[in-house]
Write a protein that holds these residues in place. Structure first.
Motif, PDB file in Angstrom:
ATOM      1  N   THR A   5       0.982  -1.154   0.071  1.00 56.59           N
ATOM      2  CA  THR A   5      -0.133   0.102  -0.084  1.00 56.59           C
ATOM      3  C   THR A   5       0.894   1.174  -0.003  1.00 56.59           C
ATOM      4  O   THR A   5       1.877   1.187   0.878  1.00 56.59           O
ATOM      5  CB  THR A   5      -0.781  -0.023   1.141  1.00 56.59           C
ATOM      6  N   ASP A  61      -3.468   3.962  -1.718  1.00 56.81           N
ATOM      7  CA  ASP A  61      -3.623   2.958  -2.737  1.00 56.81           C
ATOM      8  C   ASP A  61      -2.971   1.812  -2.576  1.00 56.81           C
ATOM      9  O   ASP A  61      -1.686   1.757  -2.344  1.00 56.81           O
ATOM     10  CB  ASP A  61      -3.677   3.586  -4.156  1.00 56.81           C
ATOM     11  N   ALA A  66      -1.116   8.003  -8.432  1.00 56.23           N
ATOM     12  CA  ALA A  66      -1.041   6.958  -7.241  1.00 56.23           C
ATOM     13  C   ALA A  66      -0.953   7.880  -6.163  1.00 56.23           C
ATOM     14  O   ALA A  66      -0.436   8.951  -5.777  1.00 56.23           O
ATOM     15  CB  ALA A  66       0.058   6.184  -7.400  1.00 56.23           C
TER      16      ALA A  66
END
Length: 166
Positions: A26, A40, A36
Protein backbone atom coordinates in the motif's frame (compact mmCIF):
# COMPACT_ATOMS: atom_id res chain seq x y z
CA UNK A 1 24.50 -0.26 -11.63
CA UNK A 2 21.38 -2.46 -11.81
CA UNK A 3 17.94 -1.11 -11.07
CA UNK A 4 17.88 -3.20 -7.89
CA UNK A 5 21.05 -1.71 -6.42
CA UNK A 6 19.46 1.74 -6.67
CA UNK A 7 16.50 0.73 -4.48
CA UNK A 8 17.11 -0.03 -0.81
CA UNK A 9 14.87 -1.61 1.80
CA UNK A 10 14.74 1.70 3.70
CA UNK A 11 13.61 3.54 0.57
CA UNK A 12 10.89 0.98 -0.16
CA UNK A 13 9.68 1.25 3.45
CA UNK A 14 9.40 5.04 3.04
CA UNK A 15 7.19 4.61 -0.03
CA UNK A 16 5.08 1.57 0.90
CA UNK A 17 3.58 -0.46 3.66
CA UNK A 18 3.86 -4.20 3.00
CA UNK A 19 1.51 -6.63 4.74
CA UNK A 20 3.43 -9.91 5.12
CA UNK A 21 0.21 -11.87 5.69
CA UNK A 22 -1.53 -10.77 2.48
CA UNK A 23 1.49 -9.79 0.40
CA UNK A 24 -0.14 -6.47 -0.50
CA UNK A 25 1.82 -3.23 -0.87
CA UNK A 26 0.00 0.00 0.00
CA UNK A 27 1.34 3.42 -0.93
CA UNK A 28 2.37 5.68 1.94
CA UNK A 29 2.91 8.77 -0.22
CA UNK A 30 1.16 10.34 -3.18
CA UNK A 31 3.24 10.26 -6.36
CA UNK A 32 2.49 13.16 -8.66
CA UNK A 33 2.40 12.20 -12.32
CA UNK A 34 1.69 8.54 -11.57
CA UNK A 35 -1.90 9.09 -10.51
CA UNK A 36 -1.12 7.14 -7.34
CA UNK A 37 -2.31 8.40 -3.96
CA UNK A 38 -1.34 7.48 -0.45
CA UNK A 39 -3.53 4.56 0.64
CA UNK A 40 -3.79 3.04 -2.85
CA UNK A 41 -2.78 -0.55 -3.36
CA UNK A 42 0.41 -0.57 -5.40
CA UNK A 43 1.19 -2.79 -8.34
CA UNK A 44 0.10 -3.80 -11.79
CA UNK A 45 -0.61 -7.37 -12.81
CA UNK A 46 1.45 -8.42 -15.81
CA UNK A 47 0.20 -10.92 -18.44
CA UNK A 48 2.53 -13.45 -16.78
CA UNK A 49 0.50 -13.18 -13.55
CA UNK A 50 3.27 -11.43 -11.61
CA UNK A 51 2.73 -8.05 -9.96
CA UNK A 52 5.13 -5.19 -10.61
CA UNK A 53 5.57 -1.82 -8.93
CA UNK A 54 7.09 1.30 -10.48
CA UNK A 55 9.93 2.77 -8.42
CA UNK A 56 12.69 5.17 -9.51
CA UNK A 57 11.83 4.96 -13.20
CA UNK A 58 11.71 1.17 -13.41
CA UNK A 59 9.32 -1.70 -12.81
CA UNK A 60 10.25 -3.96 -9.91
CA UNK A 61 8.66 -7.34 -9.32
CA UNK A 62 6.52 -7.20 -6.18
CA UNK A 63 7.72 -10.58 -4.92
CA UNK A 64 11.34 -9.38 -5.01
CA UNK A 65 10.33 -6.13 -3.28
CA UNK A 66 8.54 -8.16 -0.59
CA UNK A 67 11.73 -10.08 0.05
CA UNK A 68 13.74 -6.85 0.24
CA UNK A 69 11.17 -5.23 2.55
CA UNK A 70 11.16 -8.12 5.04
CA UNK A 71 14.78 -9.31 4.89
CA UNK A 72 16.49 -5.97 4.24
CA UNK A 73 18.40 -7.24 1.20
CA UNK A 74 17.66 -8.35 -2.32
CA UNK A 75 17.28 -12.10 -2.81
CA UNK A 76 20.44 -13.92 -3.85
CA UNK A 77 18.63 -16.01 -6.46
CA UNK A 78 15.10 -16.24 -7.85
CA UNK A 79 11.97 -15.91 -5.76
CA UNK A 80 9.70 -18.93 -5.99
CA UNK A 81 6.00 -18.71 -5.18
CA UNK A 82 5.60 -21.91 -3.17
CA UNK A 83 1.89 -22.31 -3.98
CA UNK A 84 2.44 -21.55 -7.68
CA UNK A 85 0.25 -18.41 -7.52
CA UNK A 86 2.39 -15.62 -8.98
CA UNK A 87 0.18 -12.95 -7.42
CA UNK A 88 0.41 -14.35 -3.88
CA UNK A 89 3.25 -12.31 -2.41
CA UNK A 90 2.67 -13.23 1.23
CA UNK A 91 6.15 -13.67 2.70
CA UNK A 92 5.37 -17.23 3.87
CA UNK A 93 4.69 -18.10 0.21
CA UNK A 94 8.07 -16.84 -1.04
CA UNK A 95 11.45 -18.54 -0.99
CA UNK A 96 14.86 -17.57 -2.39
CA UNK A 97 15.93 -20.50 -4.58
CA UNK A 98 18.14 -21.31 -7.53
CA UNK A 99 16.67 -21.28 -11.03
CA UNK A 100 16.64 -25.07 -11.18
CA UNK A 101 14.68 -25.40 -7.92
CA UNK A 102 12.29 -22.66 -9.08
CA UNK A 103 11.63 -24.59 -12.30
CA UNK A 104 11.04 -27.78 -10.33
CA UNK A 105 8.03 -26.08 -8.74
CA UNK A 106 6.22 -25.41 -12.04
CA UNK A 107 2.59 -26.42 -11.81
CA UNK A 108 1.04 -25.99 -15.23
CA UNK A 109 1.76 -26.89 -18.82
CA UNK A 110 2.94 -24.33 -21.34
CA UNK A 111 0.12 -22.17 -22.64
CA UNK A 112 0.57 -23.59 -26.16
CA UNK A 113 -0.10 -27.12 -24.92
CA UNK A 114 -3.38 -28.44 -26.34
CA UNK A 115 -3.97 -30.91 -23.49
CA UNK A 116 -2.93 -28.77 -20.50
CA UNK A 117 -0.98 -31.45 -18.60
CA UNK A 118 2.52 -30.75 -17.34
CA UNK A 119 5.07 -33.40 -18.33
CA UNK A 120 2.80 -34.95 -20.98
CA UNK A 121 2.91 -34.98 -24.77
CA UNK A 122 1.07 -36.87 -27.52
CA UNK A 123 2.94 -39.88 -28.87
CA UNK A 124 1.54 -41.90 -31.80
CA UNK A 125 -2.04 -42.06 -30.51
CA UNK A 126 -0.91 -42.46 -26.91
CA UNK A 127 0.47 -40.11 -24.27
CA UNK A 128 4.11 -39.93 -23.21
CA UNK A 129 5.24 -38.76 -19.77
CA UNK A 130 8.76 -37.46 -19.19
CA UNK A 131 10.54 -35.36 -16.62
CA UNK A 132 13.77 -33.38 -16.60
CA UNK A 133 16.22 -34.16 -13.80
CA UNK A 134 19.60 -32.42 -13.65
CA UNK A 135 19.10 -31.14 -17.19
CA UNK A 136 18.37 -34.59 -18.66
CA UNK A 137 15.05 -36.04 -19.79
CA UNK A 138 13.83 -39.23 -18.16
CA UNK A 139 11.14 -41.20 -19.99
CA UNK A 140 8.40 -42.24 -17.55
CA UNK A 141 6.28 -44.33 -19.89
CA UNK A 142 3.57 -44.29 -22.52
CA UNK A 143 -0.07 -44.23 -21.44
CA UNK A 144 -3.58 -44.51 -22.88
CA UNK A 145 -4.78 -41.15 -21.54
CA UNK A 146 -3.16 -37.81 -20.73
CA UNK A 147 -4.50 -38.14 -17.16
CA UNK A 148 -2.59 -41.42 -16.64
CA UNK A 149 0.59 -39.90 -18.06
CA UNK A 150 0.17 -36.85 -15.84
CA UNK A 151 -0.31 -39.02 -12.74
CA UNK A 152 2.99 -40.79 -13.53
CA UNK A 153 4.66 -37.42 -14.04
CA UNK A 154 3.39 -36.07 -10.69
CA UNK A 155 4.58 -39.17 -8.84
CA UNK A 156 8.05 -38.79 -10.34
CA UNK A 157 8.06 -35.02 -9.75
CA UNK A 158 7.31 -35.45 -6.06
CA UNK A 159 10.08 -38.03 -5.77
CA UNK A 160 12.79 -36.40 -7.92
CA UNK A 161 12.34 -32.64 -7.70
CA UNK A 162 13.49 -31.23 -4.36
CA UNK A 163 11.81 -27.91 -5.21
CA UNK A 164 8.40 -29.46 -5.88
CA UNK A 165 5.63 -28.40 -3.48
CA UNK A 166 2.72 -30.09 -5.28
Amino acid sequence: MSKETKVTAAFVRELFHYDPETGVFTRLVTRQGLGARAGDIAGTRKPSGYLSIWICGANHMAHRLAWLYVHGKWPAHEIDHIDGNRANNAIANLRDVTRSVNHENLRSARSDSAHGFLGVSPFFGKWKARITVNGKFQHLGTFSTPEEAHAAYLEAKRRLHVGCTI
